[in-house]
Design a protein around this motif. Structure first.
Motif, PDB file in Angstrom:
ATOM      1  N   VAL A 268      25.820 -19.747  13.661  1.00 51.28           N
ATOM      2  CA  VAL A 268      26.565 -20.407  12.591  1.00 51.28           C
ATOM      3  C   VAL A 268      26.280 -21.896  12.588  1.00 51.28           C
ATOM      4  O   VAL A 268      26.049 -22.514  11.538  1.00 51.28           O
ATOM      5  CB  VAL A 268      28.084 -20.156  12.750  1.00 51.28           C
ATOM      6  CG1 VAL A 268      28.883 -21.018  11.766  1.00 51.28           C
ATOM      7  CG2 VAL A 268      28.409 -18.688  12.537  1.00 51.28           C
ATOM      8  N   ASN A 269      26.305 -22.503  13.771  1.00 57.36           N
ATOM      9  CA  ASN A 269      26.086 -23.942  13.891  1.00 57.36           C
ATOM     10  C   ASN A 269      24.702 -24.338  13.388  1.00 57.36           C
ATOM     11  O   ASN A 269      24.534 -25.322  12.661  1.00 57.36           O
ATOM     12  CB  ASN A 269      26.269 -24.356  15.348  1.00 57.36           C
ATOM     13  CG  ASN A 269      26.446 -25.851  15.509  1.00 57.36           C
ATOM     14  OD1 ASN A 269      27.039 -26.503  14.651  1.00 57.36           O
ATOM     15  ND2 ASN A 269      25.915 -26.398  16.586  1.00 57.36           N
ATOM     16  N   THR A 270      23.688 -23.550  13.764  1.00 56.26           N
ATOM     17  CA  THR A 270      22.320 -23.824  13.310  1.00 56.26           C
ATOM     18  C   THR A 270      22.210 -23.686  11.799  1.00 56.26           C
ATOM     19  O   THR A 270      21.604 -24.515  11.114  1.00 56.26           O
ATOM     20  CB  THR A 270      21.334 -22.858  13.993  1.00 56.26           C
ATOM     21  OG1 THR A 270      21.406 -23.043  15.403  1.00 56.26           O
ATOM     22  CG2 THR A 270      19.911 -23.110  13.523  1.00 56.26           C
ATOM     23  N   TRP A 271      22.805 -22.640  11.294  1.00 58.12           N
ATOM     24  CA  TRP A 271      22.749 -22.393   9.841  1.00 58.12           C
ATOM     25  C   TRP A 271      23.415 -23.521   9.063  1.00 58.12           C
ATOM     26  O   TRP A 271      22.874 -24.000   8.060  1.00 58.12           O
ATOM     27  CB  TRP A 271      23.423 -21.064   9.526  1.00 58.12           C
ATOM     28  CG  TRP A 271      23.327 -20.687   8.077  1.00 58.12           C
ATOM     29  CD1 TRP A 271      22.326 -19.994   7.455  1.00 58.12           C
ATOM     30  CD2 TRP A 271      24.280 -20.996   7.058  1.00 58.12           C
ATOM     31  NE1 TRP A 271      22.595 -19.854   6.125  1.00 58.12           N
ATOM     32  CE2 TRP A 271      23.794 -20.464   5.852  1.00 58.12           C
ATOM     33  CE3 TRP A 271      25.497 -21.663   7.053  1.00 58.12           C
ATOM     34  CZ2 TRP A 271      24.484 -20.579   4.653  1.00 58.12           C
ATOM     35  CZ3 TRP A 271      26.196 -21.788   5.852  1.00 58.12           C
ATOM     36  CH2 TRP A 271      25.682 -21.246   4.674  1.00 58.12           C
ATOM     37  N   ARG A 272      24.567 -23.952   9.532  1.00 58.42           N
ATOM     38  CA  ARG A 272      25.272 -25.030   8.844  1.00 58.42           C
ATOM     39  C   ARG A 272      24.455 -26.318   8.854  1.00 58.42           C
ATOM     40  O   ARG A 272      24.425 -27.059   7.873  1.00 58.42           O
ATOM     41  CB  ARG A 272      26.637 -25.282   9.492  1.00 58.42           C
ATOM     42  CG  ARG A 272      27.663 -24.190   9.235  1.00 58.42           C
ATOM     43  CD  ARG A 272      28.954 -24.481   9.974  1.00 58.42           C
ATOM     44  NE  ARG A 272      29.606 -25.662   9.440  1.00 58.42           N
ATOM     45  CZ  ARG A 272      30.524 -25.649   8.483  1.00 58.42           C
ATOM     46  NH1 ARG A 272      30.903 -24.492   7.961  1.00 58.42           N
ATOM     47  NH2 ARG A 272      31.074 -26.759   8.059  1.00 58.42           N
ATOM     48  N   ALA A 273      23.804 -26.596   9.965  1.00 62.94           N
ATOM     49  CA  ALA A 273      23.047 -27.843  10.098  1.00 62.94           C
ATOM     50  C   ALA A 273      21.759 -27.831   9.285  1.00 62.94           C
ATOM     51  O   ALA A 273      21.361 -28.842   8.717  1.00 62.94           O
ATOM     52  CB  ALA A 273      22.727 -28.096  11.568  1.00 62.94           C
ATOM     53  N   VAL A 274      21.109 -26.683   9.214  1.00 62.60           N
ATOM     54  CA  VAL A 274      19.768 -26.618   8.621  1.00 62.60           C
ATOM     55  C   VAL A 274      19.785 -26.155   7.171  1.00 62.60           C
ATOM     56  O   VAL A 274      19.138 -26.744   6.299  1.00 62.60           O
ATOM     57  CB  VAL A 274      18.859 -25.689   9.454  1.00 62.60           C
ATOM     58  CG1 VAL A 274      17.488 -25.552   8.804  1.00 62.60           C
ATOM     59  CG2 VAL A 274      18.745 -26.212  10.876  1.00 62.60           C
ATOM     60  N   HIS A 275      20.564 -25.094   6.902  1.00 67.81           N
ATOM     61  CA  HIS A 275      20.420 -24.425   5.603  1.00 67.81           C
ATOM     62  C   HIS A 275      21.475 -24.801   4.572  1.00 67.81           C
ATOM     63  O   HIS A 275      21.155 -24.914   3.382  1.00 67.81           O
ATOM     64  CB  HIS A 275      20.450 -22.907   5.795  1.00 67.81           C
ATOM     65  CG  HIS A 275      19.327 -22.399   6.648  1.00 67.81           C
ATOM     66  ND1 HIS A 275      18.030 -22.368   6.207  1.00 67.81           N
ATOM     67  CD2 HIS A 275      19.314 -21.917   7.916  1.00 67.81           C
ATOM     68  CE1 HIS A 275      17.255 -21.876   7.165  1.00 67.81           C
ATOM     69  NE2 HIS A 275      18.015 -21.597   8.208  1.00 67.81           N
TER      70      HIS A 275
END
Length: 519
Positions: free
Chosen positions: A403-410
């Protein structure tokens, strides 16, 4: 083709009318004729003409009586009355039947053609208004259905709503006093799609309350009810109201399918903010269902600050889900630890089942956000509580990091793509669903991104684009306000005017005059 009928007791008059229509009125055709009032009544029922040219003075049933009888069965048929008598009494009788056109014999060709054309324009305009009304009703119902679906979906994850119960009351024209949730379990159903459809139809036909069905379901169907029948404060009133309905639902479903399903029921609340709590109560009611039961329900004691372990547990669950949703790994692990301590279960097997339920909920939430989460594989047998906890922590950490990666990148890039798409397609009848599909997000999460990143709703952002473009177009006097309305994506000039005034503080006409004055 406009269908006409000529009624006169003189053959030569009928022939004269038919000839005028044939020669002077392209697009119109005399499809029937009658020589007296009784014949006119019978023939009109068969031919169903749009317009009847009706002689008033005829033997037997006269023209006024014939009009009265025909209008009982053909209320949309229009009449042009023809008479050799220019008297107030005849004209008054005709006007009482709603007839506006009156010709004197002998009628000149120009008068007949003009009367037919006037009535034709009236028919065309009425048809246009009916079609426009039907279109607006379809669009409203479509928008309302979408709003209801999105409202119910966002309630599952406690998303702050733009519409409270009072505003829903105004929108639906009923006095909503409270709302409550049910969750229907279909795990035993062989054909879930068919079961979902049957249950939805049954609820729509038999519940006195407004129903909001969530589109987010696999084995369970969450349903929110908005009621004007309950006070929302009397527990016994609620039980006597809702339980007979639920029992009948379960009985009819079992009668139709031979399968028993289960229903969890949440407490009614008078505030939008508490609807998510009713949903969690319904979920936890399902968790405590026994194999011999058909329905359970769970109530928190509103008059007592002490809350049952189950009520406290789902508050912990909500805090855990919020941490996952925010991509906050440390808070998520802390909340998970507290959540685990609050679980009062007998046996490792039961705790494993509850952890499976928790991670299924987390997976669904991630999918709602637009994150393609892998299907959760149920935990199986563990030899110790520590082994189960280690596995759960590992799985939770993996999910939160994703979730954290998705929020930051996408997320930010997808919001930008969504805004670019809206700026390009603003003149089309854009919907949240269409834009979300274009950027590969769920409608709920795209709506949430607009709130979080831009501070406005999807509709508010789209309205801003359209109003901004309208203001640009108003600087060019070549474009009429009606033309501008259509160019920026609105179909109704009156609605456009209301939206523009609400956004700008002035009507389109006032804004244009002031802009021209400044020049």
């Amino acid at each position: 083709m406009l269908r006409l009928m000529a009624v006169d007791d003189e053959w030569i008059e009928r022939e004269g009318l038919k000839k005028i229509i044939a020669n002077e009125c392209p697009g119109a055709d005399v499809v029937a004729e009658a020589a007296n009032g009784r014949q006119a009544i019978e023939t009109a029922l068969e031919a169903e003409p749009d317009i009847i040219l009706m002689d008033i003075k005829m033997p037997g049933i006269d023209g006024v009586e014939a009009v009265t009888e025909i209008k009982k069965n053909l209320p949309n048929t229009r009449f042009i009355m023809v008479s050799a008598f220019d008297t107030f009494e005849y004209a008054k009788n005709v006007m009482q039947q709603g007839v506006k056109e009156y010709l004197l014999k002998p009628s000149r060709k120009q008068e007949v053609v003009a009367a037919v054309r006037r009535v034709e324009r009236e028919i065309v305009e009425e048809s246009r208004q009916v079609a426009e009304k039907q279109y607006l009703e379809r669009q409203f119902n479509k928008a309302l259905k979408f709003m209801q679906s999105e409202w119910a979906l966002s309630m599952l994850v406690d998303h702050m709503q733009d519409l409270d119960l009072t505003e829903w009351s105004e929108l639906l024209d009923i006095n909503i006093t409270c709302g409550y949730a049910m969750v229907i379990d279909f795990r035993q159903a062989n054909d879930r799609d068919k079961s979902f459809a049957w249950v939805k139809e049954y609820i729509r036909n038999h519940s006195k309350d407004v129903q909001l069905f969530s589109p987010n379901h696999e084995e369970k169907l969450p349903v929110f009810f908005l009621s004007d029948q309950l006070t929302g404060t009397d527990k016994s009133e609620f039980l006597s109201y809702v339980l007979p309905f639920v029992r009948n639902l379960l009985h009819q479903f079992e009668k139709q399918t031979g399968i028993r399903m289960h229903v969890g029921i949440g407490t009614p609340y008078a505030s939008t903010d508490e609807m998510n709590r009713s949903y969690h109560e319904a979920l936890h009611a399902l968790e405590h269902i026994k194999s011999s039961d058909q329905v359970t329900y769970l109530f928190a004691d509103k008059n007592n600050h002490h809350q049952s372990p189950e009520v406290y547990a789902f508050k912990r669950e909500k805090e855990l889900l919020d941490a996952v949703k925010n991509g906050d790994i440390s808070t998520a692990l802390e909340q998970y630890s507290l959540y685990l301590k609050d679980q009062q279960v007998d046996g490792l097997g039961i705790l494993t089942a509850k952890m499976n339920e928790l991670f299924i909920i987390v997976t669904r939430m991630m999918n709602d956000m637009g994150i393609q989460a892998e299907r959760f594989d149920h935990f199986s047998h563990f030899h110790s509580y520590s082994e189960l906890e280690e596995k759960c922590v590992h799985e939770l950490r993996r999910m939160v990091e994703k979730v954290n990666t998705w929020r930051a990148v996408h997320a930010k890039g997808k919001l930008g793509s969504a805004m670019d798409y809206m700026k390009e397609k603003y003149a089309n009848p854009l919907t949240l669903e269409e834009v979300a599909a274009h950027v590969d997000l769920s409608p709920y999460y795209l709506s949430k991104l607009f709130k979080e990143k831009k501070g406005v709703t999807f509709i508010e952002y789209l309205t801003g684009i359209r109003v901004g473009k309208a203001k640009e177009l108003m600087n060019d006097p070549v474009h009429s306000l009606k033309e501008i309305c259509f160019k920026v994506g609105y179909k109704d000039p009156n609605y456009f005017s209301r939206v523009f005034k609400k956004k700008v503080g002035r009507s389109p006409n006032q804004y244009r005059k002031q802009a021209q004055f400044k020049k």
